[in-house]
Design a protein around this motif. Structure first.
Motif, PDB file in Angstrom:
ATOM      1  N   GLN A 455       0.852  -1.182   0.000  1.00  0.00           N
ATOM      2  CA  GLN A 455       0.000   0.000   0.000  1.00  0.00           C
ATOM      3  C   GLN A 455       0.890   1.236   0.000  1.00  0.00           C
ATOM      4  N   THR A 456       0.292   2.392  -0.205  1.00  0.00           N
ATOM      5  CA  THR A 456       1.056   3.629  -0.335  1.00  0.00           C
ATOM      6  C   THR A 456       1.313   4.270   1.029  1.00  0.00           C
ATOM      7  N   ASP A 495       4.331   2.862  -3.039  1.00  0.00           N
ATOM      8  CA  ASP A 495       4.247   1.578  -2.345  1.00  0.00           C
ATOM      9  C   ASP A 495       5.542   0.784  -2.420  1.00  0.00           C
TER      10      ASP A 495
END
Length: 512
Positions: A455-456, A495
């Motif tokens: 995920q970022t 990410d």
């Protein structure tokens, strides 16, 4: 939750490879597994200068600042580590220790000979009250190891009553006579230690019956079901021992099964703590990495009898073991602590983190002046070892949620053998921050690493523990030679994180 939460892929790389990419993939699946803070426990045995002249300098005839005889600098250092539990009085010493010798007025306590460790005479000035009160100072939970080898059932049952019973009884009244009104409510209890060896040279079958007898009479005086009985477990790869215990011990009597394993080259010739050869370094790291196989195989046996994982695997002795420092008592097990020990600590804690479903408690051997200590003392001086700094860096994982990961690591090869050069573990803390700990044990090659975060994230920061030479250590005249420093070489792009780890280094990243 997937059964396997951690995997390592071995890349087939030749020794001549100049640089290779190591990849780490964090799982996007939400894990329900917590990394118990008790994995970061410590161990204080009556051995050498661990208790006497380590923790405890006495209440008179000393210029060292102390609280009730316990060094203030030690208290401050261990509070910095946020140690969750402390095991005492052994070890092998536990099965020779009779707790009533260590209570009451100190001038009336009998002296004993420490037969296991150096044949020295101890005056019992550090006993049950001293240890449990010290744990309160440290803000840590005590883990008491009971005498099964040379003690009687009643003796251990009385000890539990003495420290845990609030009401009126012979033992709680005795505690009050000795100055303590309220019980300490000790949760963790070891039912003997190394029953296969110094705890009695028992067979697994015999110890199982002995355990059932002793555990039965260890009453939970708090009536909360909180007594956490831990069985003396296997010596390294003795899988028969674990099988026998898991098959025959009722879960109502056992919360944990122990495992002991040391990173040692050869028990007959363990090598020096500082002037070790390159081959000895490799063999030590190979032995440390063997912990991963041990945890997996012992856990698989436990899964057969305990698929719900109600019983914890408790690795209550681990660490590096070398020859003692020249000129010191061979029974005191005093050794220096180099970057090799930092590698052992980082790798081993990664293993424990990644197996947090089953490994829910562990104890580094030992806290002060013995084996892979986090603290060394010399008179009024105290130093923090490289191992201390790894434990401090990793404390962010305590009680955090495990993030499963997949790691593809370059192999470190030597003399036709190989082990992964990189190990890693990750967790998410209650405040939402993600921490990733990565270790490069290769003594000569840097590691280029790409981490897919799943995920970022907006920010990354970190700290690194490394130094110029693998054999460097902190000494009493150079106590800050090895300390964590800011790590600013991690590059975050949404990410992905890219970084290069120097040889023999430990990095802990924080992402938010």
């Amino acid at each position: 939750m997937k059964k396997h939460i951690f995997s390592v892929l071995f890349l087939g790389l030749t020794l001549g490879s100049v640089s290779a990419q190591t990849t780490i993939q964090l799982s996007s699946d939400q894990s329900a597994v917590k990394i118990s803070k008790h994995v970061y426990g410590h161990f204080a045995e009556h051995l050498g200068r661990c208790v006497y002249d380590g923790f405890y300098v006495g209440e008179a005839n000393t210029t060292i600042p102390h609280t009730n005889g316990v060094r203030n600098d030690v208290i401050a250092a261990l509070k910095e580590l946020e140690i969750p539990n402390l095991r005492w009085p052994g070890g092998c010493f536990a099965d020779t220790y009779h707790w009533k010798d260590g209570i009451g007025p100190k001038e009336n306590r009998p002296s004993i000979v420490n037969n296991w460790w150096g044949g020295v005479t101890e005056d019992n000035s550090f006993g049950t009250h001293d240890f449990l009160n010290m744990c309160e100072l440290l803000g840590t939970e005590p883990y008491l190891a009971g005498n099964v080898g040379s003690g009687e059932v009643q003796e251990l049952a009385d000890w539990v009553q003495y420290v845990n019973f609030q009401g009126r009884s012979p033992m709680s009244d005795l505690r009050r006579e000795n100055g303590r009104e309220k019980p300490w409510n000790v949760k963790f209890w070891g039912v003997g230690n190394e029953a296969w060896g110094c705890g009695g040279n028992m067979t697994a079958e015999y110890y199982t019956d002995i355990y059932r007898k002793y555990a039965t009479f260890m009453s939970d005086w708090t009536n909360t079901g909180g007594l956490y009985r831990i069985a003396s477990g296997a010596n390294s790869a003795d899988y028969h021992w674990t099988e026998t215990l898991m098959k025959n011990l009722p879960k109502s009597l056992v919360k944990g099964v122990a495992l002991h394993h040391y990173a040692v080259i050869d028990w007959s010739k363990k090598g020096a703590s500082v002037e070790y050869t390159d081959d000895q370094y490799f063999q030590t790291m190979k032995s440390a990495w063997f912990m991963n196989e041990l945890v997996e195989k012992h856990s698989a046996i436990m899964d057969k009898y305990d698929p719900k994982k109600e019983v914890a695997l408790v690795v209550d002795e681990w660490g590096g073991w070398y020859e003692v420092e020249p000129g010191t008592n061979p029974g005191f097990l005093y050794q220096q602590n180099t970057m090799r020990d930092a590698m052992i600590a980082g790798m081993t804690l990664n293993i424990f983190n990644n197996h947090a479903e089953r490994v829910r408690m562990a104890n580094l051997a030992q806290t002060i002046n013995v084996l892979q200590a986090v603290i060394l003392t010399k008179g009024e001086k105290m130093i923090k070892t490289p191992t201390f700094h790894v434990m401090e860096m990793y404390k962010v994982h305590q009680d955090a949620t495990l993030i499963p990961l997949t790691l593809a690591s370059k192999q470190w090869e030597k003399n036709g053998e190989s082990i992964p050069a990189v190990s890693a573990s990750a967790s998410k803390s209650k405040d939402g921050k993600v921490h990733l700990s990565i270790v490069n044990i290769d003594p000569t090659a840097k590691q280029d690493i790409t981490v897919n975060l799943g995920q970022t994230y907006k920010n990354v920061s970190g700290r690194i523990l490394t130094t110029k030479k693998l054999r460097d250590f902190n000494d009493f005249d150079a106590n800050n030679r090895i300390v964590p420093k800011a790590f600013e070489d991690a590059k975050l792009k949404k990410d992905l994180v890219q970084l290069t780890l120097p040889p023999f280094s430990v990095v802990v990243l924080e992402l938010n």
